[in-house]
Design a protein around this motif. Sequence first.
Motif, PDB file in Angstrom:
ATOM      1  N   ILE A  47     -12.789   0.413  13.999  1.00 58.89           N
ATOM      2  CA  ILE A  47     -11.389   0.596  13.768  1.00 58.89           C
ATOM      3  C   ILE A  47     -11.157   1.137  12.219  1.00 58.89           C
ATOM      4  O   ILE A  47     -10.226   1.635  11.974  1.00 58.89           O
ATOM      5  N   ALA A  48     -11.942   0.366  11.252  1.00 60.45           N
ATOM      6  CA  ALA A  48     -11.659   0.806   9.932  1.00 60.45           C
ATOM      7  C   ALA A  48     -11.827   2.320   9.692  1.00 60.45           C
ATOM      8  O   ALA A  48     -11.049   2.933   9.076  1.00 60.45           O
ATOM      9  N   GLN A  49     -12.980   2.814  10.443  1.00 64.24           N
ATOM     10  CA  GLN A  49     -13.234   4.357  10.244  1.00 64.24           C
ATOM     11  C   GLN A  49     -12.193   5.088  10.685  1.00 64.24           C
ATOM     12  O   GLN A  49     -12.012   6.136  10.282  1.00 64.24           O
ATOM     13  N   LYS A  50     -11.565   4.676  11.990  1.00 58.95           N
ATOM     14  CA  LYS A  50     -10.538   5.305  12.586  1.00 58.95           C
ATOM     15  C   LYS A  50      -9.292   5.647  11.706  1.00 58.95           C
ATOM     16  O   LYS A  50      -8.618   6.520  11.677  1.00 58.95           O
ATOM     17  N   GLY A  91      -5.111  -6.990  13.330  1.00 60.62           N
ATOM     18  CA  GLY A  91      -4.681  -8.507  13.387  1.00 60.62           C
ATOM     19  C   GLY A  91      -4.213  -8.975  14.883  1.00 60.62           C
ATOM     20  O   GLY A  91      -4.354  -8.528  15.903  1.00 60.62           O
ATOM     21  N   GLU A  92      -3.665 -10.188  14.891  1.00 64.31           N
ATOM     22  CA  GLU A  92      -3.255 -10.919  16.035  1.00 64.31           C
ATOM     23  C   GLU A  92      -1.863 -11.624  15.779  1.00 64.31           C
ATOM     24  O   GLU A  92      -1.815 -11.993  14.613  1.00 64.31           O
ATOM     25  N   PRO A  93      -0.844 -11.239  16.290  1.00 64.14           N
ATOM     26  CA  PRO A  93       0.520 -11.855  16.137  1.00 64.14           C
ATOM     27  C   PRO A  93       0.424 -13.055  16.401  1.00 64.14           C
ATOM     28  O   PRO A  93      -0.224 -13.636  17.225  1.00 64.14           O
ATOM     29  N   VAL A  94       1.142 -14.036  15.223  1.00 63.80           N
ATOM     30  CA  VAL A  94       1.566 -15.407  15.488  1.00 63.80           C
ATOM     31  C   VAL A  94       2.633 -15.742  15.211  1.00 63.80           C
ATOM     32  O   VAL A  94       3.372 -14.959  14.493  1.00 63.80           O
ATOM     33  N   PHE A 131      -3.968  -2.672   9.725  1.00 62.81           N
ATOM     34  CA  PHE A 131      -3.714  -4.099   9.979  1.00 62.81           C
ATOM     35  C   PHE A 131      -3.346  -4.633  11.277  1.00 62.81           C
ATOM     36  O   PHE A 131      -3.697  -5.598  11.798  1.00 62.81           O
ATOM     37  N   GLU A 132      -2.325  -3.669  11.870  1.00 63.53           N
ATOM     38  CA  GLU A 132      -1.672  -3.962  13.158  1.00 63.53           C
ATOM     39  C   GLU A 132      -2.664  -4.021  14.357  1.00 63.53           C
ATOM     40  O   GLU A 132      -2.617  -4.859  14.963  1.00 63.53           O
ATOM     41  N   GLU A 133      -3.856  -3.261  13.886  1.00 63.38           N
ATOM     42  CA  GLU A 133      -4.892  -2.832  15.210  1.00 63.38           C
ATOM     43  C   GLU A 133      -5.846  -4.153  14.889  1.00 63.38           C
ATOM     44  O   GLU A 133      -6.186  -4.524  15.931  1.00 63.38           O
ATOM     45  N   VAL A 179       0.946  -1.294   0.101  1.00 66.28           N
ATOM     46  CA  VAL A 179       0.062   0.042  -0.138  1.00 66.28           C
ATOM     47  C   VAL A 179       0.833   0.966   0.226  1.00 66.28           C
ATOM     48  O   VAL A 179       1.960   1.421   0.797  1.00 66.28           O
ATOM     49  N   VAL A 180       0.417   2.270  -0.898  1.00 68.66           N
ATOM     50  CA  VAL A 180       1.351   3.540  -0.987  1.00 68.66           C
ATOM     51  C   VAL A 180       0.219   4.733  -1.042  1.00 68.66           C
ATOM     52  O   VAL A 180      -0.788   4.466  -1.656  1.00 68.66           O
ATOM     53  N   PRO A 181       0.505   5.513  -0.273  1.00 74.47           N
ATOM     54  CA  PRO A 181       1.515   5.808   0.659  1.00 74.47           C
ATOM     55  C   PRO A 181       1.277   5.022   2.123  1.00 74.47           C
ATOM     56  O   PRO A 181       0.205   4.271   1.981  1.00 74.47           O
ATOM     57  N   ALA A 182       2.448   4.801   2.845  1.00 77.19           N
ATOM     58  CA  ALA A 182       2.269   3.931   4.099  1.00 77.19           C
ATOM     59  C   ALA A 182       1.323   4.673   4.963  1.00 77.19           C
ATOM     60  O   ALA A 182       0.911   5.791   4.766  1.00 77.19           O
ATOM     61  N   GLY A 183       0.972   3.878   5.986  1.00 76.65           N
ATOM     62  CA  GLY A 183      -0.097   4.004   6.837  1.00 76.65           C
ATOM     63  C   GLY A 183      -1.426   2.960   7.223  1.00 76.65           C
ATOM     64  O   GLY A 183      -1.579   2.927   8.231  1.00 76.65           O
ATOM     65  N   LEU A 184      -1.601   2.387   6.055  1.00 79.96           N
ATOM     66  CA  LEU A 184      -2.615   1.543   6.314  1.00 79.96           C
ATOM     67  C   LEU A 184      -2.165   0.144   7.121  1.00 79.96           C
ATOM     68  O   LEU A 184      -2.883  -0.345   7.760  1.00 79.96           O
ATOM     69  N   GLU A 185      -0.632   0.250   7.128  1.00 79.45           N
ATOM     70  CA  GLU A 185      -0.396  -1.071   8.032  1.00 79.45           C
ATOM     71  C   GLU A 185      -0.649  -0.702   9.488  1.00 79.45           C
ATOM     72  O   GLU A 185      -0.822  -1.929  10.124  1.00 79.45           O
ATOM     73  N   GLU A 186      -1.077   0.253   9.972  1.00 80.05           N
ATOM     74  CA  GLU A 186      -1.668   0.582  11.230  1.00 80.05           C
ATOM     75  C   GLU A 186      -2.873   0.083  11.437  1.00 80.05           C
ATOM     76  O   GLU A 186      -3.358  -0.477  12.451  1.00 80.05           O
TER      77      GLU A 186
END
Length: 73
Positions: free
Chosen positions: A56-59, A31-34, A27-29, A18-25
Amino acid sequence: MHYFKNVSDKLAHLLCTVVPAGLEEFFEEIGEPVAVGEFLPQAPMNPESIKKLQAIAQKHGQVVYPPSFLDKK
């Protein structure tokens, strides 16, 4: 608007850039680490979990549609 759907009965991998960056936040919120090689079962999609995901998506400036939204009718 777009989506990805694995229509096979085999495991699929998706590499999302995803460009520009930021959407990873987002996915991190949501998601659940494995551990490496570990897979979690699909999360339940009950009204409570959908409401939480939508908030969370709206945020993060995103909109979440039902899985069947783009299916051919």
